[in-house]
Design a protein around this motif. Structure first.
Motif, PDB file in Angstrom:
ATOM      1  N   TYR A 124       0.832  -1.285  -0.048  1.00  0.00           N
ATOM      2  CA  TYR A 124      -0.053   0.067   0.019  1.00  0.00           C
ATOM      3  C   TYR A 124       0.888   1.229  -0.134  1.00  0.00           C
ATOM      4  CZ  TYR A 124      -3.793   2.783   0.690  1.00  0.00           C
ATOM      5  OH  TYR A 124      -4.816   4.036   0.876  1.00  0.00           O
ATOM      6  N   LYS A 125       1.811   1.238   0.804  1.00  0.00           N
ATOM      7  CA  LYS A 125       2.809   2.497   0.758  1.00  0.00           C
ATOM      8  C   LYS A 125       3.354   2.714  -0.795  1.00  0.00           C
ATOM      9  CE  LYS A 125       6.066   2.976   4.271  1.00  0.00           C
ATOM     10  NZ  LYS A 125       6.915   2.700   5.271  1.00  0.00           N
ATOM     11  N   HIS A 126       3.777   1.684  -1.382  1.00  0.00           N
ATOM     12  CA  HIS A 126       4.314   1.673  -2.693  1.00  0.00           C
ATOM     13  C   HIS A 126       3.175   2.170  -3.801  1.00  0.00           C
ATOM     14  CE1 HIS A 126       7.696   1.225  -5.505  1.00  0.00           C
ATOM     15  NE2 HIS A 126       6.778   0.367  -6.127  1.00  0.00           N
ATOM     16  N   PHE A 127       2.275   1.383  -3.703  1.00  0.00           N
ATOM     17  CA  PHE A 127       1.462   1.554  -4.868  1.00  0.00           C
ATOM     18  C   PHE A 127       0.259   2.533  -4.668  1.00  0.00           C
ATOM     19  CE2 PHE A 127       3.204  -2.552  -5.717  1.00  0.00           C
ATOM     20  CZ  PHE A 127       3.804  -2.262  -6.979  1.00  0.00           C
ATOM     21  N   LYS A 128       0.099   2.827  -3.277  1.00  0.00           N
ATOM     22  CA  LYS A 128      -1.120   3.582  -2.743  1.00  0.00           C
ATOM     23  C   LYS A 128      -2.519   3.071  -2.933  1.00  0.00           C
ATOM     24  CE  LYS A 128       1.928   7.142  -2.600  1.00  0.00           C
ATOM     25  NZ  LYS A 128       3.145   6.463  -1.454  1.00  0.00           N
ATOM     26  N   ARG A 174       8.463  -1.253 -14.883  1.00  0.00           N
ATOM     27  CA  ARG A 174       9.087  -0.232 -14.312  1.00  0.00           C
ATOM     28  C   ARG A 174       8.805  -0.070 -12.706  1.00  0.00           C
ATOM     29  NH1 ARG A 174       8.599   5.126 -14.108  1.00  0.00           N
ATOM     30  NH2 ARG A 174       6.459   5.023 -14.644  1.00  0.00           N
ATOM     31  N   ASN A 175       7.525  -0.048 -12.295  1.00  0.00           N
ATOM     32  CA  ASN A 175       7.287   0.337 -10.956  1.00  0.00           C
ATOM     33  C   ASN A 175       7.259  -1.062 -10.030  1.00  0.00           C
ATOM     34  OD1 ASN A 175       6.718   2.272  -9.007  1.00  0.00           O
ATOM     35  ND2 ASN A 175       4.585   1.991  -9.160  1.00  0.00           N
ATOM     36  N   SER A 176       7.509  -1.979 -10.555  1.00  0.00           N
ATOM     37  CA  SER A 176       7.109  -3.129  -9.982  1.00  0.00           C
ATOM     38  C   SER A 176       8.300  -3.747  -8.740  1.00  0.00           C
ATOM     39  CB  SER A 176       7.468  -4.531 -10.816  1.00  0.00           C
ATOM     40  OG  SER A 176       8.760  -4.673 -11.196  1.00  0.00           O
ATOM     41  N   ILE A 177       7.897  -4.426  -7.644  1.00  0.00           N
ATOM     42  CA  ILE A 177       8.788  -4.607  -6.572  1.00  0.00           C
ATOM     43  C   ILE A 177       9.068  -5.750  -6.265  1.00  0.00           C
ATOM     44  CG2 ILE A 177       8.014  -2.349  -5.339  1.00  0.00           C
ATOM     45  CD1 ILE A 177       6.161  -3.915  -3.688  1.00  0.00           C
ATOM     46  N   ILE A 178      10.125  -6.257  -5.395  1.00  0.00           N
ATOM     47  CA  ILE A 178      10.447  -7.623  -4.967  1.00  0.00           C
ATOM     48  C   ILE A 178      10.197  -7.670  -3.523  1.00  0.00           C
ATOM     49  CG2 ILE A 178      12.091  -9.237  -4.869  1.00  0.00           C
ATOM     50  CD1 ILE A 178      13.686  -7.644  -7.072  1.00  0.00           C
TER      51      ILE A 178
END
Lengths: 296, 296, 296
Positions: free
Chosen positions: C140-144, C242-246
């Motif tokens: 949630y912090k990353h993608f809002k 691009r905006n993805s996370i691990i």
């Protein structure tokens, strides 16, 4: 690596040593009690310890710091988690500093990725800076100077992280250092002195613990023989100089390197060393956390 | 040995017992919460413990005391450091008191050189004063008096440090004490009473844990037989006097000395004993630290 | 069972999840520091843990709560005391809540007699709600938002309490969930996706720890083969959106499911997850203790 880490004493200036000693005095006077209220510090001891472990915890409590005590036996180390990842985890908790004892020589060379202060509570056979600093504090409290104070360190110099750190810093501080005890342990890091000569000439006799459970020790000698030749008994204590003192980093073996009645004799500073250990560790923590303005 | 040590109840006056009970009431009312802010107390448990260990810690936290919990498995005990030297180390840290449980009978006789209060949290098969005091507090809360209260202690009297301390102090407080259970455990420290007679006549039935893992127990009987003859089940509970209560120092064996449904039945005070243990230990610590004016 | 217990996420409304996430933000901002001054919470970890155990303790300390850390190795568990009786003992100490990790599936079904909040820190292979919540907070912090965010969970889904809890709650929150990794671990709790397809299409790649010490794993594959097929290395990271996370709940195996250089790469949120874990656990504790007006 955070600049406020304390890894060994090699890179500390004499002025920094003296500042720590002066801070320890302030800590002893209670000037810093509870100043770091609400900060969290993690204690990670990967080797057994009583004095170092619990005096760091005591120092933390006195400063108002809240300790978290890691127990590797009930941790994810048991699932194969690495040393680095364990330390990185505590950094991620935003603890203010981490105290580490490990049997790995220079373990901190693995911790370049860690950005909070690391306080070395003993690494392998290399360094034990907080022990050396408490020794220095004890000597300074007694003699009010380091200049010209003669010390003989007696015992298993070769395998002692305390001895090496001490000899180096004491020489830098203007003390005269000697080593004594069985020739087999002489690693020539300082001048050798005969034990009974040391007794009459030294200001400080610093005994080291004889690891008599070690195989090598059993081969070369036995406990009674060691005590006869290099054990500090009251007969020898009575030959010591008037203002001289006895030190030992502890734990000690009563009846091996030290007689039962010497442990708490008038000249012995052994339990004062332990007491001073709390204040010097408060001073170390004070410096490590100083000017760290981020509050939680 | 510091005068404020609590080693056993033998030398405590009746007035001192009553003072502790009254202090426990004040502790329960919250009168002493956080009064000893910033003091440090060390807990050294050399034997497994849940209730005693963690209720001392809870009591310390409620008084505002900061606990240091010693773990012998990760201490210098592993390097051969002695019991005395370990305790002396914690004294050197200037802790305000030390809580000790050990399997050594009268371990405190080794601690004459220690000058801070020692609180005995159980020594070998000898004494367990804080357990006795919490039992007394529980009885006093319920009956408002000790005078004439009849108690039967049931089970392995011979190997119970709780039983011996209790019988002595309860007799001094004017209670009528009996022992019951298998004859093999009868050590004649009080009058013997038949278990089923005790059920109908006593004000307090205090059960002891049957160490059914012990070899001797297996020889003389088995669990089912024990439960049949000396186990407290609801059938027996229903024959107990109207205002009578059931006590057990715990841990207990459900289905051996006590039935599952009796543990939390109306007459059972077992979990109230645990609750009261926190307050009586606060009272003990209050007394041990009282008038200790030195602040850090 | 106390209504404020957190046992799993199944019965939590979406609004309650969002409330916890908003509370975690407040915790991160320091709004709740020291609000629960003087409350005591007991941490009972019956399984090894680093992250969960010490981040709960950190969360408690930040809220001002005083933790009591149970060590089963030195407890009456060693004398045969039951799980229920151990928990009931801590309730009797009047602790404000109890944190429990156990290898028993749904251990809390044994705890109906306990009236204070139970916080589940992991039960067998079933649930790990605080881990799921910290994962959600990190996402949630990353993608809002959660809406439409695509996640692939990769690895041993079958034996992962994290995976099951996550798949369920993430679906409810409007995320698109997939599972990937060896077919043998596919338990069809979500759609399967090929790993290299997942790499290019997902917003979140969540890796699970490969328990390569397990017998079953050794039978089907080896570490190198696993790393080749399902290990996340920089070559694969460079193909991610691009905006993805691990993400990874940790502990992780460097060189097995994740390459050394991926652990702290830009896309990796692994240590942020650990950091967020403190805040979400503060939020959980805040809710569990909220409106608990009884003071000690």
């Amino acid at each position: 690596m955070n600049k406020k880490s304390l890894l060994n004493l090699t890179n500390l200036e004499i002025s920094e040593i003296m500042e720590l000693i002066n801070l320890a005095k302030k800590c002893e006077d209670g000037d810093f009690n509870n100043i770091y209220n609400n900060k969290i510090v993690a204690n990670l001891f990967f080797e057994p310890s009583t004095r170092t472990q619990y005096s760091f915890e005591t120092a933390e409590l006195k400063l108002g710091i809240k300790p978290i005590n890691f127990n590797q036996e009930t941790s994810s180390i048991k699932k194969g988690e690495s040393f680095y990842d364990t330390i990185k985890t505590f950094e991620s908790f935003q603890t203010s500093a981490i105290i580490i004892r490990s049997n790995i020589d220079k373990y901190y060379e693995q911790l370049n990725g860690i950005n909070i202060p690391i306080i070395n509570a003993g690494d392998g056979v290399c360094d034990h800076p907080s022990q050396s600093l408490l020794d220095l504090y004890t000597i300074y409290k007694h003699f009010k100077t380091f200049n010209g104070i003669k010390i003989a360190i007696v015992g298993d110099i070769k395998h002692s992280r305390v001895a090496h750190t001490n000899i180096d810093i004491m020489n830098r501080l203007g003390m005269e250092t000697y080593i004594s005890g069985p020739e087999i342990f002489n690693d020539h890091t300082s001048k050798y002195i005969d034990f009974d000569q040391a007794i009459t000439e030294m200001d400080v006799i610093m005994l080291l613990r004889i690891q008599h459970e070690r195989h090598q020790f059993k081969e070369i000698t036995n406990i009674n023989e060691y005590h006869e030749k290099f054990g500090l008994d009251m007969k020898r204590v009575n030959k010591m100089k008037r203002n001289s003192i006895i030190m030992h980093p502890a734990p000690f073996n009563r009846g091996v390197e030290i007689s039962d009645d010497v442990v708490e004799c008038e000249k012995s500073k052994i339990f004062q060393q332990i007491e001073n250990g709390v204040f010097i560790r408060m001073a170390i923590l004070y410096k490590a956390l100083e000017k760290e303005v981020k509050q939680w």
